[in-house]
Design a protein around this motif. Structure first.
Motif, short mmCIF file in Angstrom:
data_model
loop_
_atom_site.label_atom_id
_atom_site.label_comp_id
_atom_site.label_asym_id
_atom_site.label_seq_id
_atom_site.Cartn_x
_atom_site.Cartn_y
_atom_site.Cartn_z
N GLY A 1 -12.19 30.91 -13.56
CA GLY A 1 -11.58 30.35 -12.36
C GLY A 1 -12.59 29.52 -11.57
O GLY A 1 -13.70 30.00 -11.30
N ARG A 2 -12.20 28.30 -11.21
CA ARG A 2 -13.13 27.43 -10.49
C ARG A 2 -13.52 28.05 -9.14
O ARG A 2 -14.64 27.86 -8.66
CB ARG A 2 -12.48 26.06 -10.26
N THR A 3 -12.58 28.79 -8.56
CA THR A 3 -12.82 29.48 -7.29
C THR A 3 -12.25 30.90 -7.39
O THR A 3 -11.59 31.26 -8.37
CB THR A 3 -12.14 28.76 -6.12
N GLU A 4 -12.49 31.68 -6.35
CA GLU A 4 -11.80 32.96 -6.26
C GLU A 4 -10.30 32.71 -6.10
O GLU A 4 -9.87 31.64 -5.64
CB GLU A 4 -12.29 33.76 -5.05
N VAL A 5 -9.48 33.66 -6.49
CA VAL A 5 -8.03 33.54 -6.29
C VAL A 5 -7.76 33.47 -4.79
O VAL A 5 -8.30 34.26 -4.01
CB VAL A 5 -7.31 34.73 -6.94
N ALA B 1 -20.61 23.50 -6.06
CA ALA B 1 -20.43 24.25 -7.31
C ALA B 1 -21.79 24.46 -7.98
O ALA B 1 -22.75 23.74 -7.74
CB ALA B 1 -19.50 23.48 -8.25
N ASN B 2 -21.85 25.48 -8.83
CA ASN B 2 -23.09 25.69 -9.58
C ASN B 2 -23.13 24.77 -10.81
O ASN B 2 -22.26 23.91 -10.98
CB ASN B 2 -23.27 27.17 -9.95
N LEU C 1 -18.62 26.01 -11.05
CA LEU C 1 -17.94 27.12 -10.40
C LEU C 1 -18.41 27.27 -8.96
O LEU C 1 -19.60 27.14 -8.67
CB LEU C 1 -18.22 28.42 -11.17
N HIS C 2 -17.48 27.58 -8.07
CA HIS C 2 -17.78 27.71 -6.65
C HIS C 2 -17.84 29.19 -6.25
O HIS C 2 -17.07 30.02 -6.75
CB HIS C 2 -16.70 27.03 -5.80
N ASP C 3 -18.75 29.49 -5.32
CA ASP C 3 -18.78 30.78 -4.63
C ASP C 3 -19.03 31.98 -5.55
O ASP C 3 -18.59 33.10 -5.26
CB ASP C 3 -17.46 31.02 -3.86
#
Length: 613
Positions: free
Chosen positions: A378-382, A532-533, A537-539
């Motif tokens: 997932g690119r971010t948390e849900v 993003a890293n 991916l974020h966070d």
């Protein structure tokens, strides 16, 4: 094409040696429909009988008439065919008057003219093969009339040379028809044609034979190419190029162009078939077979081979995806699933090394993990909105906090996390209604598992929570330091962490924070706000901590070596990974892990999903 060979009766002073005609490469296949020089019956010499002068009757009163007739025949070139020809008439006149010098001179002139006719016939053989027989007939007449005459002896020598040249041509043509080209220089057709040219440098027939031998070698090159033996084809072309090095350059290059075009077409076809196979779930092995064949026939470094190899490499690790690709899956009830990022396959060292500040034994021993296949994360948390859609579509689902009637939320007055009634997945970190863009919190591990199962049912693809190893690999994104960014203070804008310059709405400050860091947030921030890293991916290390699939174990001593989740049926405690908006710097380390009862819900823990590819 048929070759007619008729027996040769040598009219020269010495019979030619036919030779054995052997040669060529014994391992070379006889080409089908090999180009040959056609030899018709009139190109060979059937036996020529010895010449016998026609009978001529000359009476006492007919000498003058016979002399006049002979002179006229000589002038017209009628030398030996019948009783009215010059030589039979002069021979009859000489028999009546052996000492007649006029007759003798006339006969010598007839022989000279005869040799001239023979030489003319020899000169015309290249254009009129039947002239060889005429030359032999002349030789028989000359040998019968004046065998010792120097002009006759010289003519018979020339006739003998021509006979040997024609014999060499016939043997060369026979060898060529049998597939014995002799390209290695040990006899065969080429040797015979060269022998003919040494005897008769202007021999058209021999030059045609060389051209036919060249064509046969080119055909062998084409047959090798048709069998995908392009190294063999190149070898045959090189041999063909040596047959007529000055005349055949264009022919060889044209043949090379045809073979190269065939090769390119087959390489392209194998590439296309390999790519088509990769579009099927079960086509990877077939694609590899096409690549193996392609590599066998393609030139070194061929772009098509490089492309298919890369595609197979990608398919091996990523299926139909590419590393770094961002995608969403269609859902049965309409719309799209969460944004997913394909992270690269690879290896990393999991856990905290000895001496890492803030580390515990729960993060050891370190172990090397290799992922042979990529993963979509997932690119971010849900988000709150994404989880609401799940709850609205799942009539029989009720989140743990909703069933229990409370969750743990942040209290600004005390600065602590406290139990608060009526708080659930649609609440923010303080228990108030949450903005749709915020990460969903107040969810248990079972709630997160249920959401992943729903996505699987909606999309037809396998969604789940990440294993601990997958999460840490994705969080580190190639880094090896204690923090995802390495060491020290986080880079500006890299995430929502406990920053020394952050303040709550009432002005509270963190007592244990990254000095000098500010992220302009107190509590979770909307998903994807920060950079993003390296995997896109974020966070991963901040905002909210996240549930993973593993049950809690006190260390990694018996953990799976392949990166799969370490699950014990019925376990009560699950693992939470990644720092949150309210985590200390020690809890923001890449190796940090926490044991949490699986039914726990609070304002610091959410989740993201992964999808198998």
């Amino acid at each position: 094409m048929a070759i007619a060979l008729l027996a040769l009766s040598a009219c020269g002073r010495e019979a030619a040696s036919p030779g054995d005609g052997k040669g060529g490469d014994a391992a070379s296949p006889a080409p089908a429909h090999a180009p040959v020089v056609t030899v018709s019956a009139d190109q060979a010499v059937s036996p020529v009988d010895p010449w016998k002068a026609p009978a001529v009757e000359i009476g006492d009163d007919g000498v003058e008439d016979a002399r006049a007739k002979a002179d006229a025949a000589l002038a017209s070139g009628n030398l030996y065919r019948d009783a009215d020809s010059a030589i039979p008439l002069y021979l009859a006149l000489r028999a009546r008057a052996p000492d007649d010098t006029g007759v003798a001179k006339a006969l010598d002139a007839s022989v000279e003219a005869l040799v001239g006719q023979g030489d003319a016939a020899l000169a015309a053989i290249d254009g009129e093969p039947l002239k060889l027989r005429e030359a032999h007939e002349v030789g028989m007449v000359a040998r019968s009339v004046a065998p010792e005459a120097p002009a006759v002896v010289a003519y018979l020598d020339r006739l003998d040379v021509m006979d040997r040249a024609q014999q060499a041509n016939r043997l060369g043509e026979t060898a060529l028809a049998d597939g014995r080209i002799g390209e290695e220089g040990e006899g065969g057709a080429l040797a015979k044609f060269h022998e003919a040219l040494e005897l008769h440098p202007d021999d058209v027939r021999a030059r045609q034979g060389l051209a036919a031998a060249e064509s046969a070698l080119i055909r062998r090159a084409e047959q090798a190419a048709e069998s995908n033996d392009y190294a063999g084809a190149a070898g045959w072309l090189a041999k063909a190029a040596r047959v007529r090095p000055e005349q055949a350059l264009g022919t060889i290059e044209h043949a090379r162009g045809r073979i190269d075009a065939l090769r390119a077409a087959r390489v392209g076809d194998l590439r296309d078939r390999g790519v088509a196979a990769l579009s099927r779930e079960d086509g990877l092995d077939e694609a590899r077979e096409h690549l193996a064949e392609l590599l066998r026939i393609a030139p070194k470094g061929d772009p098509a081979a490089v492309e298919l190899r890369e595609r197979i490499e990608l398919a091996t690790h990523y299926g139909l995806f590419r590393p770094g690709q961002v995608f969403t899956d269609a859902m049965k009830n309409g719309g799209r699933g969460p944004q997913m990022v394909v992270i690269p396959h690879g290896a990393f060292t999991m856990g905290a090394p000895e001496g890492e500040a803030g580390a515990t034994d729960a993060e050891r021993p370190t172990r090397n993990i290799r992922f042979e296949r990529g993963l979509a994360v997932g690119r971010t948390e849900v988000s709150v909105a994404e989880f609401r859609r799940f709850m609205e579509a799942s009539a029989h689902f009720e989140a743990r906090a909703s069933r229990r009637g409370y969750s743990t939320a942040y209290d600004e007055r005390s600065g602590n996390l406290v139990r608060r009634s009526g708080v659930g997945p649609q609440s923010d970190y303080t228990g108030q209604p949450a903005d749709d863009a915020l990460p969903v919190i107040h969810v248990s591990a079972s709630d997160a598992d249920a959401y992943a199962r729903w996505l699987t049912e909606q999309t037809g693809h396998t969604y789940r929570l990440a294993s601990e190893a997958e999460f840490e690999y994705a969080l580190r994104a190639g880094g090896t330091g204690p923090y995802p960014w390495g060491t020290g203070t986080p880079p500006a804008g890299s995430g929502n962490y406990t920053g020394g310059r952050d303040a709550s709405p009432s002005g509270r400050r963190w007592r244990n924070a990254f000095k000098g860091y500010a992220d302009q947030a107190w509590g979770p921030a909307p998903v994807g706000r920060y950079a993003a890293n390296a995997f896109g991916l974020h966070d991963m290390a901040g905002n909210v901590s996240e549930w993973v699939a593993d049950c809690w174990h006190d260390n990694y001593r018996r953990a799976p070596r392949d990166g799969h989740a370490w699950v014990n049926p019925g376990c009560r405690n699950r693992v939470v990974r990644g720092g949150a908006w309210a985590s200390s710097p020690e809890q923001t380390r890449s190796a940090w892990r926490l044991s949490v009862q699986k039914d726990t819900t609070n304002a610091r823990v959410g989740f993201r999903v992964v999808r198998e590819i």
